[in-house]
Design a protein around this motif. Structure first.
Motif, PDB file in Angstrom:
ATOM      1  N   UNK A 133      18.689  26.563 -21.192  1.00  0.00           N
ATOM      2  CA  UNK A 133      19.444  25.766 -20.222  1.00  0.00           C
ATOM      3  C   UNK A 133      19.124  24.280 -20.364  1.00  0.00           C
ATOM      4  N   UNK A 134      17.832  23.976 -20.604  1.00  0.00           N
ATOM      5  CA  UNK A 134      17.469  22.571 -20.791  1.00  0.00           C
ATOM      6  C   UNK A 134      18.136  22.002 -22.033  1.00  0.00           C
ATOM      7  N   UNK A 135      18.124  22.813 -23.126  1.00  0.00           N
ATOM      8  CA  UNK A 135      18.804  22.324 -24.333  1.00  0.00           C
ATOM      9  C   UNK A 135      20.292  22.158 -24.079  1.00  0.00           C
ATOM     10  N   UNK A 136      20.882  23.158 -23.356  1.00  0.00           N
ATOM     11  CA  UNK A 136      22.314  23.043 -23.051  1.00  0.00           C
ATOM     12  C   UNK A 136      22.578  21.816 -22.179  1.00  0.00           C
ATOM     13  N   UNK A 137      21.664  21.621 -21.172  1.00  0.00           N
ATOM     14  CA  UNK A 137      21.855  20.443 -20.317  1.00  0.00           C
ATOM     15  C   UNK A 137      21.711  19.154 -21.116  1.00  0.00           C
ATOM     16  N   UNK A 138      20.675  19.134 -21.999  1.00  0.00           N
ATOM     17  CA  UNK A 138      20.499  17.930 -22.823  1.00  0.00           C
ATOM     18  C   UNK A 138      21.704  17.701 -23.732  1.00  0.00           C
ATOM     19  N   UNK A 139      22.198  18.825 -24.310  1.00  0.00           N
ATOM     20  CA  UNK A 139      23.398  18.694 -25.151  1.00  0.00           C
ATOM     21  C   UNK A 139      24.581  18.207 -24.325  1.00  0.00           C
ATOM     22  N   UNK A 140      24.735  18.804 -23.091  1.00  0.00           N
ATOM     23  CA  UNK A 140      25.849  18.375 -22.229  1.00  0.00           C
ATOM     24  C   UNK A 140      25.680  16.914 -21.821  1.00  0.00           C
ATOM     25  N   UNK A 141      24.401  16.508 -21.516  1.00  0.00           N
ATOM     26  CA  UNK A 141      24.170  15.101 -21.169  1.00  0.00           C
ATOM     27  C   UNK A 141      24.515  14.177 -22.328  1.00  0.00           C
ATOM     28  N   UNK A 142      24.101  14.628 -23.527  1.00  0.00           N
ATOM     29  CA  UNK A 142      24.429  13.786 -24.680  1.00  0.00           C
ATOM     30  C   UNK A 142      25.933  13.705 -24.900  1.00  0.00           C
ATOM     31  N   UNK A 143      26.609  14.879 -24.764  1.00  0.00           N
ATOM     32  CA  UNK A 143      28.078  14.858 -24.926  1.00  0.00           C
ATOM     33  C   UNK A 143      28.717  14.008 -23.832  1.00  0.00           C
ATOM     34  N   UNK A 144      28.184  14.154 -22.576  1.00  0.00           N
ATOM     35  CA  UNK A 144      28.743  13.369 -21.486  1.00  0.00           C
ATOM     36  C   UNK A 144      28.536  11.876 -21.726  1.00  0.00           C
ATOM     37  N   UNK A 145      27.302  11.534 -22.121  1.00  0.00           N
ATOM     38  CA  UNK A 145      27.024  10.122 -22.396  1.00  0.00           C
ATOM     39  C   UNK A 145      27.888   9.600 -23.544  1.00  0.00           C
ATOM     40  N   UNK A 146      28.039  10.465 -24.570  1.00  0.00           N
ATOM     41  CA  UNK A 146      28.880  10.055 -25.702  1.00  0.00           C
ATOM     42  C   UNK A 146      30.324   9.871 -25.274  1.00  0.00           C
ATOM     43  N   UNK A 147      30.820  10.870 -24.479  1.00  0.00           N
ATOM     44  CA  UNK A 147      32.209  10.760 -24.030  1.00  0.00           C
ATOM     45  C   UNK A 147      32.379   9.569 -23.073  1.00  0.00           C
ATOM     46  N   UNK A 148      31.349   9.391 -22.208  1.00  0.00           N
ATOM     47  CA  UNK A 148      31.429   8.262 -21.284  1.00  0.00           C
ATOM     48  C   UNK A 148      31.450   6.932 -22.033  1.00  0.00           C
ATOM     49  N   UNK A 149      30.569   6.881 -23.040  1.00  0.00           N
ATOM     50  CA  UNK A 149      30.552   5.660 -23.838  1.00  0.00           C
ATOM     51  C   UNK A 149      31.870   5.476 -24.567  1.00  0.00           C
ATOM     52  N   UNK A 150      32.418   6.613 -25.060  1.00  0.00           N
ATOM     53  CA  UNK A 150      33.720   6.540 -25.740  1.00  0.00           C
ATOM     54  C   UNK A 150      34.806   6.067 -24.791  1.00  0.00           C
ATOM     55  N   UNK A 151      34.779   6.631 -23.550  1.00  0.00           N
ATOM     56  CA  UNK A 151      35.776   6.210 -22.553  1.00  0.00           C
ATOM     57  C   UNK A 151      35.606   4.751 -22.187  1.00  0.00           C
TER      58      UNK A 151
END
Length: 201
Positions: A133-151
């Motif tokens: 779950x921590x890895x999934x959360x970290x992956x989701x955080x990274x994807x979210x941060x990446x998408x947020x940065x992209x947006x």
């Protein structure tokens, strides 16, 4: 010669008689001493008899005491036998209880060990799931941060494009106003929807 022989015999008999008298006196003395000894022995016998009677009484009392002691000993022996049987029964009960307690403790220990193993397995599984779950959360955080940065980048690019378009439209308005002056087309451009859609600076 006969008289001389008789006289010799009489003298000899007299000597014998004297010897007999002396023996008799000696015997009387001995008899008297024996009588005294007999009297003394009788007194001692009477004393001994009295002592024997006392001893018999003491012995009778002691025999009675021994008999009573024997009876008490037999009674105590029976009591000891009863107590020994009760003790053996109590020891056997205690042994059974100890065995039952030991078996119960072993059973509880086995159950506890099994429960500990189950809990350890659950803990390991939970830790694994938590790590996933921590890895999934970290992956989701990274994807979210990446998408947020992209947006953010796209938003900034869009805002930059809008500002460029607004500047270009403003330039066109100014150019048309300078070229055509106050004409219906200039009025149309001034009231164009492009201006109203432009984001605030």
């Amino acid at each position: 010669a006969i008289i001389s022989d008789l006289r010799s015999r009489i003298e000899h008999q007299g000597d014998k008689l004297e010897m007999a008298r002396e023996k008799h006196q000696s015997s009387q003395k001995e008899n008297k001493q024996l009588s005294l000894k007999v009297d003394e022995l009788e007194r001692k016998l009477e004393a001994t008899s009295a002592q024997n009677i006392e001893f018999l009484q003491v012995i009778a009392k002691r025999e009675e005491a021994i008999h009573q002691s024997q009876l008490r000993l037999e009674e105590k022996t029976r009591e000891c036998g009863t107590l020994a049987r009760q003790l053996e029964s109590a020891i056997e009960d205690a042994r059974r209880q100890v065995e039952q307690t030991k078996e119960h403790a072993v059973s509880k220990e086995r159950a506890a060990q099994s429960k500990i193993l189950d809990l350890e397995t659950q803990l390991s599984r939970t830790k694994t799931e938590l790590s996933q779950l921590r890895r999934s959360r970290d992956d989701a955080d990274r994807r979210y941060q990446s998408r947020l940065q992209d947006l953010k980048d796209r938003l900034e690019q869009s805002e930059s494009t809008n500002r460029s378009m607004q500047n270009y439209v403003q330039f066109l308005k100014s150019s048309y106003a300078n070229v055509f002056g106050d004409s219906p087309y200039t009025t149309y451009l001034t009231s164009s929807p492009i201006r109203s859609r432009s984001p605030p600076a």
